[in-house]
Design a protein around this motif. Structure first.
Motif, PDB file in Angstrom:
ATOM      1  N   GLY A  55     -33.046  11.313 -43.537  1.00 61.88           N
ATOM      2  CA  GLY A  55     -33.682  12.229 -42.337  1.00 61.88           C
ATOM      3  C   GLY A  55     -32.641  12.986 -41.755  1.00 61.88           C
ATOM      4  O   GLY A  55     -33.159  13.557 -40.949  1.00 61.88           O
ATOM      5  N   LEU A  56     -31.508  12.914 -42.302  1.00 64.44           N
ATOM      6  CA  LEU A  56     -30.147  13.718 -41.472  1.00 64.44           C
ATOM      7  C   LEU A  56     -30.635  15.172 -41.703  1.00 64.44           C
ATOM      8  O   LEU A  56     -30.213  15.861 -40.982  1.00 64.44           O
ATOM      9  CB  LEU A  56     -29.106  13.136 -41.930  1.00 64.44           C
ATOM     10  CG  LEU A  56     -27.659  13.807 -41.093  1.00 64.44           C
ATOM     11  CD1 LEU A  56     -27.920  13.248 -39.527  1.00 64.44           C
ATOM     12  CD2 LEU A  56     -26.563  13.141 -41.577  1.00 64.44           C
ATOM     13  N   GLY A  57     -31.156  15.594 -42.867  1.00 62.22           N
ATOM     14  CA  GLY A  57     -31.351  16.906 -43.224  1.00 62.22           C
ATOM     15  C   GLY A  57     -30.434  17.429 -44.050  1.00 62.22           C
ATOM     16  O   GLY A  57     -29.237  16.915 -44.063  1.00 62.22           O
ATOM     17  N   ALA A  58     -30.493  18.603 -44.607  1.00 63.31           N
ATOM     18  CA  ALA A  58     -29.591  19.202 -45.685  1.00 63.31           C
ATOM     19  C   ALA A  58     -28.630  20.091 -44.847  1.00 63.31           C
ATOM     20  O   ALA A  58     -28.816  20.698 -43.713  1.00 63.31           O
ATOM     21  CB  ALA A  58     -30.574  20.118 -46.626  1.00 63.31           C
ATOM     22  N   GLY A  59     -27.293  20.325 -45.498  1.00 63.98           N
ATOM     23  CA  GLY A  59     -26.291  21.205 -45.123  1.00 63.98           C
ATOM     24  C   GLY A  59     -25.398  20.573 -44.182  1.00 63.98           C
ATOM     25  O   GLY A  59     -24.523  21.443 -43.627  1.00 63.98           O
ATOM     26  N   VAL A  60     -25.350  19.332 -43.794  1.00 64.82           N
ATOM     27  CA  VAL A  60     -24.448  18.595 -43.088  1.00 64.82           C
ATOM     28  C   VAL A  60     -23.126  18.545 -43.848  1.00 64.82           C
ATOM     29  O   VAL A  60     -23.269  17.704 -44.795  1.00 64.82           O
ATOM     30  CB  VAL A  60     -24.875  17.379 -42.504  1.00 64.82           C
ATOM     31  CG1 VAL A  60     -23.672  16.590 -41.791  1.00 64.82           C
ATOM     32  CG2 VAL A  60     -26.266  17.530 -41.788  1.00 64.82           C
ATOM     33  N   LYS A  61     -21.962  18.983 -43.444  1.00 66.11           N
ATOM     34  CA  LYS A  61     -20.881  18.649 -44.091  1.00 66.11           C
ATOM     35  C   LYS A  61     -20.184  17.299 -44.092  1.00 66.11           C
ATOM     36  O   LYS A  61     -20.409  16.601 -43.032  1.00 66.11           O
ATOM     37  CB  LYS A  61     -19.571  19.695 -43.529  1.00 66.11           C
ATOM     38  CG  LYS A  61     -18.494  19.428 -44.415  1.00 66.11           C
ATOM     39  CD  LYS A  61     -17.224  20.582 -43.724  1.00 66.11           C
ATOM     40  CE  LYS A  61     -16.030  20.528 -44.597  1.00 66.11           C
ATOM     41  NZ  LYS A  61     -16.048  20.826 -45.990  1.00 66.11           N
ATOM     42  N   ILE A  62     -20.083  16.797 -45.401  1.00 68.49           N
ATOM     43  CA  ILE A  62     -19.446  15.361 -45.475  1.00 68.49           C
ATOM     44  C   ILE A  62     -17.790  15.378 -45.340  1.00 68.49           C
ATOM     45  O   ILE A  62     -17.201  15.904 -46.509  1.00 68.49           O
ATOM     46  CB  ILE A  62     -19.752  14.913 -46.722  1.00 68.49           C
ATOM     47  CG1 ILE A  62     -21.421  14.643 -46.724  1.00 68.49           C
ATOM     48  CG2 ILE A  62     -19.116  13.228 -46.934  1.00 68.49           C
ATOM     49  CD1 ILE A  62     -22.139  13.851 -45.571  1.00 68.49           C
ATOM     50  N   ASP A  63     -17.317  15.083 -44.572  1.00 71.45           N
ATOM     51  CA  ASP A  63     -15.854  15.314 -44.261  1.00 71.45           C
ATOM     52  C   ASP A  63     -15.150  14.069 -44.574  1.00 71.45           C
ATOM     53  O   ASP A  63     -15.202  13.195 -43.543  1.00 71.45           O
ATOM     54  CB  ASP A  63     -15.431  15.867 -42.687  1.00 71.45           C
ATOM     55  CG  ASP A  63     -14.122  16.033 -42.543  1.00 71.45           C
ATOM     56  OD1 ASP A  63     -13.176  15.480 -43.101  1.00 71.45           O
ATOM     57  OD2 ASP A  63     -13.719  16.799 -41.553  1.00 71.45           O
ATOM     58  N   GLU A  64     -14.593  13.944 -45.647  1.00 73.20           N
ATOM     59  CA  GLU A  64     -14.095  12.406 -46.261  1.00 73.20           C
ATOM     60  C   GLU A  64     -12.903  12.174 -45.589  1.00 73.20           C
ATOM     61  O   GLU A  64     -12.564  10.975 -45.357  1.00 73.20           O
ATOM     62  CB  GLU A  64     -13.866  12.519 -47.689  1.00 73.20           C
ATOM     63  CG  GLU A  64     -15.188  12.745 -48.227  1.00 73.20           C
ATOM     64  CD  GLU A  64     -15.397  11.996 -49.795  1.00 73.20           C
ATOM     65  OE1 GLU A  64     -14.955  11.035 -50.128  1.00 73.20           O
ATOM     66  OE2 GLU A  64     -16.149  12.495 -50.772  1.00 73.20           O
ATOM     67  N   SER A  65     -12.197  13.126 -44.960  1.00 78.61           N
ATOM     68  CA  SER A  65     -10.920  12.673 -44.196  1.00 78.61           C
ATOM     69  C   SER A  65     -11.285  12.002 -42.924  1.00 78.61           C
ATOM     70  O   SER A  65     -10.520  11.250 -42.218  1.00 78.61           O
ATOM     71  CB  SER A  65     -10.114  13.903 -44.079  1.00 78.61           C
ATOM     72  OG  SER A  65     -10.743  14.850 -43.490  1.00 78.61           O
ATOM     73  N   TYR A  66     -12.520  12.544 -42.309  1.00 83.18           N
ATOM     74  CA  TYR A  66     -12.868  11.970 -41.050  1.00 83.18           C
ATOM     75  C   TYR A  66     -13.362  10.413 -41.437  1.00 83.18           C
ATOM     76  O   TYR A  66     -13.166   9.675 -40.472  1.00 83.18           O
ATOM     77  CB  TYR A  66     -14.027  13.019 -40.498  1.00 83.18           C
ATOM     78  CG  TYR A  66     -14.468  12.779 -39.113  1.00 83.18           C
ATOM     79  CD1 TYR A  66     -13.960  13.195 -37.950  1.00 83.18           C
ATOM     80  CD2 TYR A  66     -15.443  11.675 -38.979  1.00 83.18           C
ATOM     81  CE1 TYR A  66     -14.387  12.956 -36.789  1.00 83.18           C
ATOM     82  CE2 TYR A  66     -15.887  11.442 -37.597  1.00 83.18           C
ATOM     83  CZ  TYR A  66     -15.491  12.032 -36.665  1.00 83.18           C
ATOM     84  OH  TYR A  66     -15.843  11.861 -35.283  1.00 83.18           O
ATOM     85  N   ILE A  67     -13.990  10.638 -42.413  1.00 81.36           N
ATOM     86  CA  ILE A  67     -14.718   9.168 -42.745  1.00 81.36           C
ATOM     87  C   ILE A  67     -13.467   8.222 -42.825  1.00 81.36           C
ATOM     88  O   ILE A  67     -13.449   7.063 -42.491  1.00 81.36           O
ATOM     89  CB  ILE A  67     -15.578   9.319 -44.044  1.00 81.36           C
ATOM     90  CG1 ILE A  67     -16.788   9.922 -43.506  1.00 81.36           C
ATOM     91  CG2 ILE A  67     -16.091   7.861 -44.344  1.00 81.36           C
ATOM     92  CD1 ILE A  67     -17.560  10.272 -45.042  1.00 81.36           C
ATOM     93  N   GLU A  68     -12.568   8.769 -43.536  1.00 84.52           N
ATOM     94  CA  GLU A  68     -11.474   7.701 -44.036  1.00 84.52           C
ATOM     95  C   GLU A  68     -10.846   7.387 -42.493  1.00 84.52           C
ATOM     96  O   GLU A  68     -10.132   6.129 -42.412  1.00 84.52           O
ATOM     97  CB  GLU A  68     -10.462   8.199 -44.822  1.00 84.52           C
ATOM     98  CG  GLU A  68      -9.225   7.502 -45.197  1.00 84.52           C
ATOM     99  CD  GLU A  68      -9.540   6.140 -45.571  1.00 84.52           C
ATOM    100  OE1 GLU A  68      -8.549   5.238 -45.311  1.00 84.52           O
ATOM    101  OE2 GLU A  68     -10.438   6.075 -46.335  1.00 84.52           O
TER     102      GLU A  68
END
Length: 366
Positions: free
Chosen positions: A28-41
């Motif tokens: 449900g988050l929607g399309a086009g949200v950037k996945i920032d893997e450095s932020y996740i880490e």
């Protein structure tokens, strides 16, 4: 059994402490949200063990997206990810599969699932699963930040020692989000870690209080009566292992005030309606009023301690003594801070999509 939370942005959590892996599905988050893997880490690092004040079980938290992410952005379909478990010592639990560890869910899990539950390391009740919460919460938290909604948590109190209070959210939240042990006063943090280490040396544990502030939320968010901001946040925050209390604004301290003291007078500042104080924690009638949303959680002492304790073998009914084995945290409050941020982010994302639509966080198109 229910492991899904959320109305518009729904999150499902799965896995066990000593199983093949843990993970979740976010829909449900929607399309086009950037996945920032450095932020996740970075967020996962803040949850990981840190030295002698944490468990020696160190997982790399290597994760993989198996659905819903393509070329660095969400696709609008369910986002699914798995984190592999790699550092397990299941033999630590083989001799105590029917031992009710005081403060844990061993007996209640056995009672609910008729003995079919995975007991190793607490199974599905383990704090290990919070890594998946932090992974998906980081996606929501970064999406919030990109909309100007910033949140952060500090260890307000631990082992009887208090941190400095918030005085400037805009300056202090970014500082907290860069600190492994999230306190506003480093000297207080040093005293806290000293007490945690003393408890560890004594085979014991300590608890604490986490305080979270959220800035940038618009006025008008919340769905009374049953999906109020306080109600939705509280519901989710109590899913964090160890949380035993939640309060908003001045919370229980309001009970000792008069109305003339507890009310937040309204004013106009820079052309916007504000309140002169924020004793209500940015919420009136279950709806945000545009002021920072502030809440605290009470984190109990880690139940896994190395002192001998009285307990029961719940299969035989025999009263026994428990001398714990394994790897355990003398305190979880400093690690739970990242989990609290994650859970709050998921809830707020859900409520914002409910009010403004599924494209609230989405991109403008390629």
């Amino acid at each position: 059994m229910k492991n899904t939370f959320g109305n518009n942005v729904a999150f499902t959590l799965f896995g066990e402490s000593h199983g093949e892996g843990i993970g979740g599905v976010l829909d449900g988050l929607g399309a086009g949200v950037k996945i920032d893997e450095s932020y996740i880490e970075k967020r996962l690092t803040l949850r990981r063990p840190s030295g002698r004040i944490s468990t020696s079980r160190a997982e790399k938290d290597e994760y993989s997206f198996i659905s819903g992410v393509f070329e660095g952005y969400t696709t609008g379909t369910p986002i699914a990810a798995v984190i592999k478990n790699s550092n397990v010592h299941s033999s630590d639990y083989s001799e105590m599969k029917s031992t009710a560890r005081p403060g844990h869910a061993d007996f209640t899990g056995y009672a609910k699932y008729n003995g079919y539950n995975d007991y190793r390391g607490g199974g599905h009740f383990s704090g290990r699963l919070t890594a998946a919460l932090v992974l998906f919460g980081a996606i929501a938290q970064k999406a919030l930040e990109d909309k100007g909604i910033i949140l952060g948590t500090h260890v307000s109190r631990c082992a009887g020692i208090s941190d400095a209070p918030f005085t400037d959210y805009g300056k202090e939240i970014p500082i907290l989000n860069d600190r492994v042990f999230a306190v506003l006063d480093p000297e207080a943090g040093k005293k806290m870690t000293d007490e945690i280490q003393k408890a560890a040396d004594d085979g014991d544990s300590v608890g604490g209080i986490l305080e979270t502030a959220v800035t940038g939320l618009p006025a008008g968010l919340g769905e009374p009566f049953f999906d109020t901001v306080e109600g939705m946040l509280s519901h989710a925050l109590f899913a964090i292992p160890g949380v035993k209390g939640v309060e908003f604004g001045d919370g229980f301290a309001l009970c000792d005030m008069k109305g003339s003291e507890s009310n937040d007078p309204f004013c106009v500042k820079d052309g916007e309606i504000k309140t002169k104080t924020n004793r209500m924690g940015g919420i009136n009638g279950g709806i945000t009023n545009g002021m920072p949303v502030v809440f605290r959680t009470a984190i109990k002492p880690t139940p896994s301690i190395f002192k001998e304790q009285d307990t029961v073998d719940f299969r035989t009914g025999e009263e026994i003594k428990l001398s714990l084995k394994g790897r355990h945290d003398p305190a979880i409050v400093h690690r739970a801070r990242a989990v609290q941020d994650a859970v709050a982010s998921l809830v707020l994302a859900d409520m914002l999509v409910g009010r403004y639509g599924s494209d609230f966080f989405g991109g403008d198109g390629k």
